[in-house]
Each structure stands twice: as structure tokens, then as C-alpha cells.
Design a protein around this motif. Structure first.
Motif, short mmCIF file in Angstrom:
data_model
loop_
_atom_site.label_atom_id
_atom_site.label_comp_id
_atom_site.label_asym_id
_atom_site.label_seq_id
_atom_site.Cartn_x
_atom_site.Cartn_y
_atom_site.Cartn_z
N ASN A 70 45.67 29.67 43.81
CA ASN A 70 46.57 28.52 42.34
C ASN A 70 46.77 29.06 41.48
N GLY A 71 46.84 30.67 41.77
CA GLY A 71 47.56 31.45 41.03
C GLY A 71 47.04 31.74 39.39
N GLY A 72 47.76 32.87 38.16
CA GLY A 72 47.72 32.15 37.10
C GLY A 72 46.40 33.33 37.20
N TYR A 73 45.14 32.32 35.20
CA TYR A 73 43.87 33.29 35.32
C TYR A 73 42.70 33.02 36.51
N ILE A 74 42.11 34.26 37.15
CA ILE A 74 41.05 34.28 37.44
C ILE A 74 39.50 33.27 36.54
N LEU A 75 39.09 31.92 36.56
CA LEU A 75 38.46 32.53 35.58
C LEU A 75 36.17 33.17 35.93
N SER A 76 35.83 33.85 35.48
CA SER A 76 34.71 35.06 35.97
C SER A 76 33.64 33.81 37.10
N ASP A 77 33.48 32.83 37.02
CA ASP A 77 32.83 31.64 37.99
C ASP A 77 33.46 31.86 39.25
N ASP A 78 34.70 32.19 39.10
CA ASP A 78 35.32 32.21 40.49
C ASP A 78 35.52 33.48 40.94
N PHE A 79 35.94 33.60 40.27
CA PHE A 79 35.55 35.09 41.22
C PHE A 79 34.74 35.68 41.64
N VAL A 80 33.32 35.18 40.82
CA VAL A 80 32.24 35.99 40.98
C VAL A 80 31.65 35.11 42.67
N GLU A 81 32.19 34.02 43.13
CA GLU A 81 31.76 32.80 43.86
C GLU A 81 32.81 33.45 45.39
N PHE A 82 34.23 34.33 44.33
CA PHE A 82 35.58 34.11 45.75
C PHE A 82 34.87 35.80 46.15
N LYS A 83 34.37 36.68 45.09
CA LYS A 83 33.25 37.91 45.39
C LYS A 83 32.64 37.87 46.79
N THR A 84 31.70 36.98 45.86
CA THR A 84 30.05 37.02 46.79
C THR A 84 30.48 36.90 47.98
N SER A 85 31.49 35.30 48.67
CA SER A 85 31.71 35.19 49.75
C SER A 85 32.47 36.34 50.86
N LEU A 86 34.14 36.81 50.05
CA LEU A 86 33.96 37.50 51.06
C LEU A 86 34.09 38.84 51.18
N ASN A 87 32.69 39.75 50.19
CA ASN A 87 31.90 40.25 50.63
C ASN A 87 30.69 40.39 51.19
N VAL A 88 30.37 39.05 51.87
CA VAL A 88 29.19 39.19 52.46
C VAL A 88 29.66 39.35 53.39
N LEU A 89 30.97 38.19 54.15
CA LEU A 89 31.69 38.13 55.39
C LEU A 89 32.48 40.07 55.42
N ALA A 90 32.47 40.10 55.00
CA ALA A 90 32.93 41.69 55.48
C ALA A 90 32.14 43.20 55.82
N MET A 91 30.36 42.97 55.21
CA MET A 91 29.41 43.16 55.37
C MET A 91 29.38 42.78 56.85
N THR A 92 29.14 41.52 56.90
CA THR A 92 28.59 41.06 58.17
C THR A 92 29.79 41.42 59.85
N ILE A 93 30.73 41.84 59.15
CA ILE A 93 31.87 42.28 59.94
C ILE A 93 31.88 43.42 60.66
N GLY A 94 31.44 44.50 59.50
CA GLY A 94 31.01 45.48 59.71
C GLY A 94 32.77 46.17 58.89
N SER A 95 33.53 45.46 58.08
CA SER A 95 34.76 46.32 57.39
C SER A 95 34.38 46.40 56.06
N GLU A 96 34.81 47.65 55.75
CA GLU A 96 34.54 48.40 54.66
C GLU A 96 34.93 48.12 53.73
N ALA A 97 36.19 47.25 53.84
CA ALA A 97 36.48 46.38 52.33
C ALA A 97 35.77 45.78 51.41
#
Length: 264
Positions: free
Chosen positions: A54-81
């Protein structure tokens, strides 16, 4: 004799063909499963609604949801990102690393990983652990800790030694305000992550999470009451302090039980 040799060769040839045919079948099945697994993992990856779309400013709650989902996936697949900062360049780099990792996972790993998608173990480690650690660090009043209560309590003792009662009351009031803010962060963030992932945990696991939060909250409420007493002159005794400490110990016990249940 020639007949026996011919029969043996025939049997070996048949056996060899059978082995090759079976091996070929196994490989075909494995490839088919890995293709499906990769498609499923890529679907999970693409379904994560990252805020940069969506571009622009990232709301705090949106970032928490995104960060959690992506980091869970990264850890599951063995990525260090890992996504750590609300920064577009950092986020884009993390997305590229994870997508590249998915494309290069071996077939065997793909099939194994698929069963681990959305596992509560990874949700807890990648999405909750750091916030719980922060919450406990800020609220644990055991001797030697750098909790908010202990930090302000040390300041109060110095004010008392200086016989500066005005500063003493101001410091106590400031402590109350800081302790109350813990209910916004990290507690608010922890509750958000649990709500977003409640279906990933069993009822028993959710109960352990909720109990640990309940005990931390009860300790903080007790700490606030003690500090409020310092500011108003309505002092509480050592019993309340002991209760506040006991609540934190109970919270740690609940988290230890959860981590054991999750095999962490």
C-alpha cells in the motif's frame, strides 16, 4: 549348466529392472510431493499482506502482523532472514532473501517443511518470545534485576537520603506512569500476536500463555499500588512486595511449561 546360468542371468536382469523401476517410481512420487510443497509454501509467502503493497506510512499494528507472519515462515523454512525494523529497504531485502531461500530448498526439505507450516513452536519463538522476554525484564523485581520498579526504587532511596520529599513523590508518580505504560507495550503487542495466531495453539497452550500474562499483570498492578503508596503516603508493606515477586515466578513457570509442551 548353461541352462542354469541363463536362468540366473534372466533373474538378475528381471531383478535389476524391478529395482530401477521401483527407484524411478519413488523419485517420481518424491518430485510430485516436493512440487506441491513448494507451491504451498510460496502461497503462504504471497498471502502475507506486507504493508509495502500500500506504500506510505506503515501502522504499528500492521507491521507487527506482517513481521510476525514473515518471521514465522522464515524460521519454519530454515531461512536466517528476519524482519526487525519498520524500514522499507530492510523489509524488501528480507522478502527477497526469503523468496530466494524458498526457491532453493531441496525437495526433501520441502516435503518435511510442509508439515511444520504454522506450527505453534515457531509462532512462539518468532512472534512472541522477544516480547515476553522484554515484559519480564521490565517487571521482574527480584534482587539485582533492572526492572522499572527496582530502578525507581533505587531513585526513591536516594531522594529519601537527601530528605527531598517533593522529588520523592514526583519520582514515585513517574514510576506509576511508566509501569502503566507496560500495559500498552509490550502487553498490547503480545495480545495482538496471540489474537492473530490463536488457531495455531491448542486450548491448553493458549491457557498457559494467558496465565503467564495474568500473573505478570497482577505483579505490575501490585507494583503500581506500592509506588502509588509512596506518592500518597499510604504505604504498603513487605507482603505486597513478596506477592508481586511471587506472581512473576508463577508467570515464568507457566512459560516454562509452555516451552516444554512446544519442545523448545
Amino acid at each position: 549348466m548353461k541352462t542354469i546360468v541363463m536362468i540366473l542371468f534372466s533373474l538378475l536382469a528381471l531383478t535389476g529392472c524391478g529395482v530401477e523401476e521401483n527407484e524411478e517410481k519413488v523419485v517420481d512420487i518424491y518430485l510430485e510431493d516436493s512440487i506441491e510443497a513448494r507451491a504451498n509454501i510460496l502461497e503462504v509467502f504471497s498471502s502475507i499482506n506486507h504493508p509495502l503493497k500500500n506504500g506510505g506510512y506503515i501502522l504499528s499494528d500492521d507491521f507487527v502482523e506482517f513481521k510476525t507472519s514473515l518471521n514465522v515462515l522464515a524460521m519454519t523454512i530454515g531461512s536466517e532472514a528476519r524482519i526487525q525494523f519498520n524500514n522499507s529497504e530492510h523489509i524488501i531485502e528480507g522478502l527477497e532473501q526469503i523468496e530466494n531461500h524458498i526457491e532453493n530448498i531441496s525437495n526433501q526439505q520441502l516435503v518435511e517443511i510442509q508439515s511444520e507450516l504454522n506450527a505453534p513452536k515457531y509462532v512462539y519463538i518468532a512472534g512472541l518470545e522477544e516480547y515476553f522476554d522484554y515484559y519480564l525484564d521490565r517487571s521482574d523485581i527480584k534482587d539485582g534485576s533492572s526492572s522499572l520498579f527496582n530502578t525507581y526504587f533505587s531513585s526513591l532511596k536516594r531522594r529519601l537520603d537527601d530528605d527531598d520529599m517533593d522529588s520523592f513523590k514526583e519520582t514515585a508518580e513517574e514510576a506509576v506512569g511508566q509501569l502503566k505504560r507496560l500495559k500498552d507495550y509490550p502487553l498490547g503487542t503480545i495480545n495482538l500476536v496471540i489474537t492473530l495466531n490463536k488457531d495455531k495453539f491448542t486450548e491448553e497452550q493458549r491457557e498457559m500463555l494467558e496465565n503467564s500474562l495474568m500473573y505478570i499483570d497482577m505483579s505490575i498492578d501490585q507494583q503500581i499500588a506500592i509506588m502509588s503508596g509512596f506518592s500518597t503516603g499510604d504505604l504498603l508493606g513487605k507482603d505486597e512486595l513478596a506477592e508481586a515477586l511471587l506472581y512473576i515466578e508463577n508467570a515464568r513457570e507457566e512459560l516454562a511449561k509452555l516451552e516444554a509442551a512446544l519442545d523448545i
